[in-house]
Design a protein around this motif. Structure first.
Motif, PDB file in Angstrom:
ATOM      1  N   ASP A 273      40.372  21.933 -55.154  1.00 19.87           N
ATOM      2  CA  ASP A 273      40.208  21.895 -53.695  1.00 19.87           C
ATOM      3  C   ASP A 273      41.062  20.797 -53.059  1.00 19.87           C
ATOM      4  O   ASP A 273      41.108  20.674 -51.840  1.00 19.87           O
ATOM      5  CB  ASP A 273      38.735  21.726 -53.303  1.00 19.87           C
ATOM      6  CG  ASP A 273      38.098  20.516 -53.944  1.00 19.87           C
ATOM      7  OD1 ASP A 273      38.561  20.090 -55.023  1.00 19.87           O
ATOM      8  OD2 ASP A 273      37.141  19.979 -53.366  1.00 19.87           O
ATOM      9  N   HIS A 274      41.741  20.002 -53.886  1.00 17.23           N
ATOM     10  CA  HIS A 274      42.684  19.029 -53.345  1.00 17.23           C
ATOM     11  C   HIS A 274      44.028  19.672 -53.015  1.00 17.23           C
ATOM     12  O   HIS A 274      44.924  19.004 -52.505  1.00 17.23           O
ATOM     13  CB  HIS A 274      42.919  17.899 -54.353  1.00 17.23           C
ATOM     14  CG  HIS A 274      41.758  16.964 -54.457  1.00 17.23           C
ATOM     15  ND1 HIS A 274      40.908  16.946 -55.529  1.00 17.23           N
ATOM     16  CD2 HIS A 274      41.287  16.032 -53.601  1.00 17.23           C
ATOM     17  CE1 HIS A 274      39.976  16.033 -55.331  1.00 17.23           C
ATOM     18  NE2 HIS A 274      40.178  15.468 -54.168  1.00 17.23           N
TER      19      HIS A 274
ATOM     20  N   VAL B 155      32.926  22.432 -56.857  1.00 17.08           N
ATOM     21  CA  VAL B 155      32.453  22.243 -55.489  1.00 17.08           C
ATOM     22  C   VAL B 155      33.683  22.068 -54.611  1.00 17.08           C
ATOM     23  O   VAL B 155      34.544  21.237 -54.884  1.00 17.08           O
ATOM     24  CB  VAL B 155      31.548  20.998 -55.371  1.00 17.08           C
ATOM     25  CG1 VAL B 155      31.237  20.706 -53.920  1.00 17.08           C
ATOM     26  CG2 VAL B 155      30.267  21.222 -56.153  1.00 17.08           C
TER      27      VAL B 155
HETATM   28  N1  LIG Z   1      36.632  17.573 -54.573  1.00 21.29           N
HETATM   29  C1  LIG Z   1      36.040  17.674 -55.742  1.00 21.29           C
HETATM   30  N2  LIG Z   1      35.760  16.557 -56.415  1.00 21.29           N
HETATM   31  C2  LIG Z   1      35.154  16.680 -57.612  1.00 21.29           C
HETATM   32  C3  LIG Z   1      34.791  17.938 -58.172  1.00 21.29           C
HETATM   33  N3  LIG Z   1      34.209  17.721 -59.362  1.00 21.29           N
HETATM   34  C4  LIG Z   1      34.206  16.385 -59.545  1.00 21.29           C
HETATM   35  N4  LIG Z   1      34.765  15.751 -58.486  1.00 21.29           N
HETATM   36  C5  LIG Z   1      34.995  14.305 -58.316  1.00 21.29           C
HETATM   37  O1  LIG Z   1      35.032  13.717 -59.603  1.00 21.29           O
HETATM   38  C6  LIG Z   1      34.023  12.734 -59.725  1.00 21.29           C
HETATM   39  C7  LIG Z   1      33.412  12.810 -61.101  1.00 21.29           C
HETATM   40  O2  LIG Z   1      32.617  13.975 -61.224  1.00 21.29           O
HETATM   41  P1  LIG Z   1      31.386  14.044 -62.236  1.00 21.29           P
HETATM   42  O3  LIG Z   1      30.880  15.420 -62.226  1.00 21.29           O
HETATM   43  O4  LIG Z   1      30.424  12.952 -62.006  1.00 21.29           O
HETATM   44  O5  LIG Z   1      32.186  13.768 -63.586  1.00 21.29           O
HETATM   45  P2  LIG Z   1      31.580  13.599 -65.052  1.00 21.29           P
HETATM   46  O6  LIG Z   1      32.557  14.288 -65.964  1.00 21.29           O
HETATM   47  O7  LIG Z   1      30.162  14.039 -65.101  1.00 21.29           O
HETATM   48  O8  LIG Z   1      31.740  12.028 -65.227  1.00 21.29           O
HETATM   49  P3  LIG Z   1      30.911  11.056 -66.230  1.00 21.29           P
HETATM   50  O9  LIG Z   1      29.476  11.395 -66.063  1.00 21.29           O
HETATM   51  O10 LIG Z   1      31.293   9.694 -65.764  1.00 21.29           O
HETATM   52  O11 LIG Z   1      31.439  11.357 -67.593  1.00 21.29           O
HETATM   53  C8  LIG Z   1      33.033  13.016 -58.616  1.00 21.29           C
HETATM   54  O12 LIG Z   1      32.406  11.831 -58.212  1.00 21.29           O
HETATM   55  C9  LIG Z   1      33.909  13.615 -57.537  1.00 21.29           C
HETATM   56  O13 LIG Z   1      34.510  12.593 -56.780  1.00 21.29           O
HETATM   57  C10 LIG Z   1      35.107  19.107 -57.415  1.00 21.29           C
HETATM   58  O14 LIG Z   1      34.841  20.259 -57.815  1.00 21.29           O
HETATM   59  N5  LIG Z   1      35.731  18.918 -56.221  1.00 21.29           N
END
Ligand SMILES: Nc1nc2c(ncn2[C@@H]2O[C@H](COP(=O)(O)OP(=O)(O)OP(=O)(O)O)[C@@H](O)[C@H]2O)c(=O)[nH]1
Ligand SMILES: [Mg+2]
Length: 490
Positions: free
Chosen positions: A343-344, A383
């Motif tokens: 979405d970026h 998302v």
């Molecule tokens: N715009 C957008 N940002 C996203 C999306 N998915 C993740 N992000 C960004 O990426 C960050 C990390 O996402 P998380 O789902 O917390 O990543 P994770 O892999 O669970 O990270 P850890 O729990 O630290 O291992 C979020 O805080 C958002 O800023 C997406 O689908 N769209």
């Protein structure tokens, strides 16, 4: 240089677990879906969006079972494994939807069971499966998968690898404090807890620096050094590679002998049980990669992502004759590599992101076996935080994306407060992925694609007239679901 990797007991335990899983599968069709990726790749957001869309009948046109109206009902049920923390779906969803804040980082494994009731497409299947699939979603850090190669390395090989990576130009300055200290210590000197702790501390700081640095390098093993969980401070985590190992074997009672023993403990106490109890039991896997962040950070970050991905994929495609085959999952038949945060970009670039991700995956998988799981690649945003628009500038229509930048986000000097929306020109990816990889391989590096990465808040979810909140918007989440679950809902 190699040490025995699996023992009879590993094999027997896996066979036992697999049998137990199979037996319960007969009564209750179950699909264990692993969700992994390096930290911040988007695992928590993906699972929350997946569950939310299934619970609330999201728009999923490319997910055939949903599109054809065969999904009857989905609901959460207690998970089968009592010893694994639950994925706290409700907390993550509330934060994201009501507060419009991204979830906190989650640093360990967690699990959630979603039951999907559906109407089978064929009468036969309807009769047999009862149209009910238990989807057990397992979220775990990709860093832990990077430990698999350690099982095939003894302490000397591990030390050699770690030292040569640490001395590579892109990491050398980050590794300097550890390398310097290690250089002053004779591996054959008597074992001393203070030395072991100091070296482990400096080595951990170096791994952390690689991750936090704007170079955005992927993590190196041992995976638990940055995510120790309840093993923090235990001897199994208090060791470090020794960069200047002599060829002679470790004298009894030496620091080298102590490090060697702890390294072996790390493998048997941490690595093996993780693969045996979790990875070996998965049926499907999605690996999330933040290719945009890597491209934004530079060529080294992309090459590094390739290296990490190659290690990750070797866990699912061990290659014939590999000594590791018995610990890795022979059950996984499909792996989806998803480049997240699409979405970026403007939609015109989604296919280009997918093409670049596919090329990264091809390059990464050239080192691994060709048999094993089927691998598919997708560009996705679990998302969607932005919407698209066009602006007119100098008589030209230009594509932009519109969203609410996070509080404190700066765009060309302008500070945002988390309330105000803005339109930005997203980056432009090359039409032909070759152009990008020529740049990666070239000695003189032409400029990278100019990607504008702004962190946006999660989207505002609209309500219908009756006050019903619509489901979370996404990009191609439906295709991911179709690939991962479609055949099991046939
Ligand atoms: N715009 C957008 N940002 C996203 C999306 N998915 C993740 N992000 C960004 O990426 C960050 C990390 O996402 P998380 O789902 O917390 O990543 P994770 O892999 O669970 O990270 P850890 O729990 O630290 O291992 C979020 O805080 C958002 O800023 C997406 O689908 N769209
Ligand atoms: Mg997480």
């Amino acid at each position: 240089m190699s040490s025995p990797i699996t023992s009879f007991t590993d094999e027997a335990l896996i066979a036992f677990d697999t049998l137990a899983d199979r037996a319960s599968n007969l009564i209750q069709p179950t699909l264990r879906l692993g969700v992994t990726g390096l930290s911040r790749a988007g695992k928590t957001v993906f699972i929350t969006a997946l569950v939310h869309n299934l619970l609330h009948g999201g728009r999923l046109p490319m997910f055939e079972a949903a599109h054809s109206g065969r999904l009857a009902r989905s609901f959460l049920e207690p998970q089968p494994d009592d010893a694994v923390p639950r994925f706290q779906y409700e907390d993550h969803a509330a934060r994201m939807i009501s507060d419009r804040i991204w979830p906190d980082s989650t640093r360990a494994i967690s699990e959630l069971r979603l039951v999907v009731e559906y109407e089978s497409a064929s009468g036969w299947n309807r009769f047999f499966s009862g149209g009910r699939l238990c989807l057990d979603i397992v979220d775990y850090p990709g860093e832990w998968l990077l430990d698999l190669p350690l099982l095939g390395q003894d302490f000397a090989a591990f030390s050699l690898n770690a030292a040569s990576l640490a001395r590579s130009p892109v990491r050398a300055d980050l590794a300097a404090p550890w390398l310097e200290k290690a250089g002053t210590i004779d591996p054959h000197k008597p074992a001393d807890e203070a030395d072991a702790r100091e070296l482990a501390r400096l080595f951990t700081n170096y791994l952390r620096a690689c991750k936090q640095d704007e170079r955005a390098l992927s993590t190196l093993p041992p995976g638990r050094f940055l995510m120790p969980g309840d093993l923090d401070g235990s001897p199994a985590l208090t060791f470090a590679p020794l960069p200047n190992l002599p060829d002679t074997p470790a004298p009894k009672g030496s620091l080298m002998a102590m490090m060697e023993r702890r390294y072996e403990s790390y493998k048997s106490v941490v690595v093996k049980p993780f693969f045996r109890e979790h990875v070996a039991r998965l049926d499907r896997q999605i690996v999330l990669i933040d290719a945009m962040q890597a491209m934004n950070a530079g060529h080294e970050a992309v090459i590094d992502l390739e290296r990490a991905l190659s290690d990750v994929l070797s866990c699912f495609r061990p290659g014939s004759g590999s000594l590791l085959t018995s610990l890795v999952s022979r059950r996984i038949d499909k792996v989806l590599i998803a480049a997240t945060k699409a979405d970026h970009l403007h939609h015109e670039s989604h296919d280009r992101l997918e093409a670049i991700a596919r090329r990264i995956v091809e390059r990464a998988s050239s080192h691994i076996g060709s048999s094993g799981a089927d691998i598919e690649v997708l560009a996705m945003a679990a998302v969607r935080a932005t919407r698209e628009a066009t602006v007119r500038q100098d008589g030209e229509e230009l594509p932009v994306i519109v969203g609410t930048p996070l509080d404190g986000e700066r765009i060309s000097g302008e500070l945002f407060d988390g309330k105000r929306k803005t339109a930005i020109f997203p980056g432009d990816l090359p039409k032909n992925p070759d152009a990008f990889f020529k740049a990666v391989d070239a000695a003189s590096k032409p400029p990278l694609p100019d990607i504008n990465i702004v962190r946006f808040r999660p989207p505002l979810i609209e309500e219908t007239e009756n006050g019903i909140k619509l489901s979370l918007p996404h990009i191609r989440l439906d295709r991911a679901l179709d690939y991962l679950l479609g055949d099991r809902l046939a």
